[in-house]
Scaffold this active site. Structure first.
Site, PDB file in Angstrom:
ATOM      1  CG  HIS A 116      40.585  92.969  32.078  1.00 60.28           C
ATOM      2  ND1 HIS A 116      39.005  92.603  32.678  1.00 60.28           N
ATOM      3  CD2 HIS A 116      41.790  93.204  33.491  1.00 60.28           C
ATOM      4  CE1 HIS A 116      39.409  92.592  33.739  1.00 60.28           C
ATOM      5  NE2 HIS A 116      40.359  93.235  34.751  1.00 60.28           N
ATOM      6  CG  ASP A 145      38.501  93.994  38.134  1.00 59.83           C
ATOM      7  OD1 ASP A 145      39.168  93.909  37.431  1.00 59.83           O
ATOM      8  OD2 ASP A 145      38.220  92.970  38.681  1.00 59.83           O
ATOM      9  CD  GLU A 179      42.805  90.224  34.709  1.00 59.02           C
ATOM     10  OE1 GLU A 179      43.126  90.069  35.895  1.00 59.02           O
ATOM     11  OE2 GLU A 179      40.841  90.231  34.643  1.00 59.02           O
ATOM     12  CD  GLU A 180      38.110  89.876  36.407  1.00 60.02           C
ATOM     13  OE1 GLU A 180      38.453  88.582  37.087  1.00 60.02           O
ATOM     14  OE2 GLU A 180      37.601  91.083  36.304  1.00 60.02           O
ATOM     15  CD  GLU A 204      43.528  94.164  36.827  1.00 64.40           C
ATOM     16  OE1 GLU A 204      42.014  94.214  37.249  1.00 64.40           O
ATOM     17  OE2 GLU A 204      43.566  92.897  36.058  1.00 64.40           O
ATOM     18  CG  HIS A 394      36.189  89.668  41.027  1.00 64.41           C
ATOM     19  ND1 HIS A 394      36.902  88.180  40.392  1.00 64.41           N
ATOM     20  CD2 HIS A 394      36.850  89.932  40.418  1.00 64.41           C
ATOM     21  CE1 HIS A 394      37.676  88.138  39.753  1.00 64.41           C
ATOM     22  NE2 HIS A 394      37.650  90.000  39.500  1.00 64.41           N
TER      23      HIS A 394
END
Length: 423
Positions: A116, A145, A179-180, A204, A394
């Site tokens: 992604h 990510d 995706e997030e 991922e 994140h």
């Protein structure tokens, strides 16, 4: 940042040696492993340059301009590798483009790679979290990510393209922009595409040392859902006539307490109330209140079981003449690898052993990934976490470990070669 590319004179020799790797017998194949590893080592510096370029493109899930720039970048790279590409609009959210690329081969199997383009970071993050290198760690928002996963796809395919590898019927690459935020606009497209393939490798990241002792592949990831609890009461003056009201806030608090552990009796589910709101002014008994919950699932009927258990709890009221309802909205489906997926992951362990590295198999994570959509029908063989090793996703100081680049390129390239051989 300057990349150190293989000299043009060396490319034909490299291609010939890798062709021997792809086409050879089992004995020849074992003897050629070092040549594939050398090809992966030669791609390390170009891959780092690709990471640098992508990190400088801020592409949060709601950043339409940044997502377009990422789509432009990845589409151009896939075209340069010989793919036929299309841009497909997602059906919800920012309605940004997915990039879907297809390669036509001469083999019999249909293979798919997914990653992604979006990150969790807001525009302007590079001002406080810039791309920078510290030893074997490269930092940058979204670098692990999942821009590291995209880089593995692009450079593994370059290694195989240079070798002339075409032992597949069709190879599809899908990069999505949401995706997030649960792949709200792309999930159904991913599921549809996956059902047309034999194998799906999802890219991922894997956790980096010292967080994890070894690189890993993932065999399970939670599905997601959200719950909304709504309480209807009756408004009244908080000072002059509070008893005439029916306090929705008090009833909400009661229901949150009595439902907080409801998932503990349903294996494969998790529910946590995380948001709440009630009232508009201080001097009025609130007539409405609501709360929201994050739900994680590893069983297909988890939503139905949770709904039934919640409905049973809600019958016990604290404040009379109030009405409480809970609505659950399904999100990304859970990913639980099939027996075929587990066998494929074990092949990955054998491939890592060839380069004297250990590959762990992680049974489950509380995070959710697009492997859930790819695996939903069970038609394709799906395994997760073929991206680079990293950490801090994140959060602040997200990084990748450059020591993982060569092993992960080797793993992806070898896995595709082996899957292409199968009938």
């Amino acid at each position: 940042m300057k990349a150190r590319y293989v000299s043009l004179l060396a490319l034909p020799l490299l291609a010939l040696s890798l062709l021997g790797l792809v086409a050879g017998s089992t004995t020849a194949f074992a003897a050629a492993d070092e040549k594939l590893k050398a090809a992966a080592e030669q791609e390390k510096a170009p891959l780092i340059e690709t990471l640098h370029d992508m990190v400088l493109i801020e592409s949060g899930s709601g950043d339409a301009e940044g997502l377009k720039n990422m789509a432009d970048f990845t589409e151009a790279r896939l075209k340069a590798l010989g793919a036929t590409t299309e841009r497909r609009k997602t059906i919800a959210g920012t309605r940004a483009d997915m990039v879907i690329a297809t390669f036509q081969g001469t083999g019999s199997r249909k293979l798919m790679l997914i990653a992604h383009m979006d990150t969790v970071y807001q525009r302007g993050i590079l001002a406080t979290e810039p791309y920078h290198v510290d030893g074997n760690r490269i930092f940058g928002p979204g670098i692990a990510d999942d821009k590291g996963g995209i880089a593995v796809v692009l450079h593994a395919l370059k290694i195989l393209r240079d070798a002339g590898w075409k032992d597949y019927a069709k190879l599809t690459v899908s990069f999505n922009p949401d995706e997030e935020v649960g792949s709200i606009g792309s999930g159904e497209i991913i599921a549809e595409l996956a059902d047309q393939h034999d194998v799906v490798l999802s890219c991922e990241p894997t956790a980096a040392s010292p967080v994890a002792k070894n690189d890993a592949l993932l065999l399970g990831a939670s599905g997601t859902a959200t719950a909304k609890m709504e309480v209807k009461g009756r408004a009244s003056h908080a000072g002059a006539a509070p008893d005439l009201g029916r306090n929705a806030l008090i009833e909400l608090a009661h229901q949150l307490v009595q439902t907080r552990d409801v998932a503990k009796s349903i294996p494969g589910t998790q529910l946590n109330w995380t948001t709440a709101q009630a009232g508009t002014v201080r001097n009025q008994i609130p007539e409405k209140a609501e709360a929201g919950a994050d739900i994680r699932l590893t069983i297909p009927d988890g939503i139905a079981k949770l709904q039934a258990a919640l409905d049973a709890k809600l019958k016990e009221k604290l404040v009379p003449e109030t009405e409480t309802t809970v609505t659950i909205t399904a999100g990304r489906p859970p990913f639980v690898a099939s027996d075929r997926g587990r066998a494929l992951a074990q092949e990955g362990q054998a491939i890592y052993a060839e380069i004297d590295r250990k590959l762990d198999l992680v049974e489950m994570t509380g995070g959710a990934t697009d492997a859930g959509y790819a695996n939903r029908s069970g038609k394709a063989i799906v395994v997760e976490s073929f991206g680079l090793a990293g950490f801090g996703y994140h959060a602040r100081d997200e990084f990748i470990d450059t020591n993982s680049i060569v092993p992960r390129l080797y793993l992806m390239s070898r896995m595709l070669i082996e899957q292409g051989k199968k009938k």
